[in-house]
Design a protein around this motif. Sequence first.
Motif, PDB file in Angstrom:
ATOM      1  N   SER A  71      49.525  37.431  49.944  1.00 36.94           N
ATOM      2  CA  SER A  71      50.253  38.675  50.184  1.00 36.94           C
ATOM      3  C   SER A  71      50.740  38.702  51.619  1.00 36.94           C
ATOM      4  N   ASN A 102      54.678  42.009  49.783  1.00 34.22           N
ATOM      5  CA  ASN A 102      54.844  41.122  48.638  1.00 34.22           C
ATOM      6  C   ASN A 102      53.518  40.479  48.250  1.00 34.22           C
ATOM      7  N   TYR A 103      53.471  40.027  47.007  1.00 35.74           N
ATOM      8  CA  TYR A 103      52.238  39.504  46.432  1.00 35.74           C
ATOM      9  C   TYR A 103      52.529  38.281  45.572  1.00 35.74           C
ATOM     10  N   ASP A 124      52.115  36.164  42.249  1.00 41.18           N
ATOM     11  CA  ASP A 124      52.032  36.636  40.865  1.00 41.18           C
ATOM     12  C   ASP A 124      50.588  36.720  40.373  1.00 41.18           C
ATOM     13  N   LYS A 139      49.155  40.195  41.660  1.00 42.27           N
ATOM     14  CA  LYS A 139      49.883  41.461  41.520  1.00 42.27           C
ATOM     15  C   LYS A 139      49.113  42.426  40.643  1.00 42.27           C
TER      16      LYS A 139
END
Length: 123
Positions: A49, A59-60, A62, A65
């Motif tokens: 992240s 943002n992360y 997948d 998430k």
Amino acid sequence: QLELVESGGGLVQPGGSLRLSCTASEFSLDYYAVAWFRQAPGKEREGVSCIDYSGGRPNYADSVKGRFTISRDNAKNTVYLQIDSLKYEDTAVYYCAILRSGWCDENVDYEHWGQGTQVTVSS
């Protein structure tokens, strides 16, 4: 020397939670992008992240998430990684790192790294 210190790791059961912290000493994180990475035994390091200097649009990966949340508290000079619904595959050493540009970028090398904190998920 810019020093980053991670903390908050530990041994936790599957489904549990942890909050990791990344704190800077001797300098302010305010204008840096801060990212979390992890490396499991025998595996390559993975970006988890990132949060830019403004705190907007983190943002992360997948794989995390919906379970991981990154945040920053500039008053405490700390970036957090809240980890929920932990899985066995989250077991790794977690590192924080910074970018002077202030913007997250997966295509560049991060400039300074902490020593890491161990997260172990086990029943």
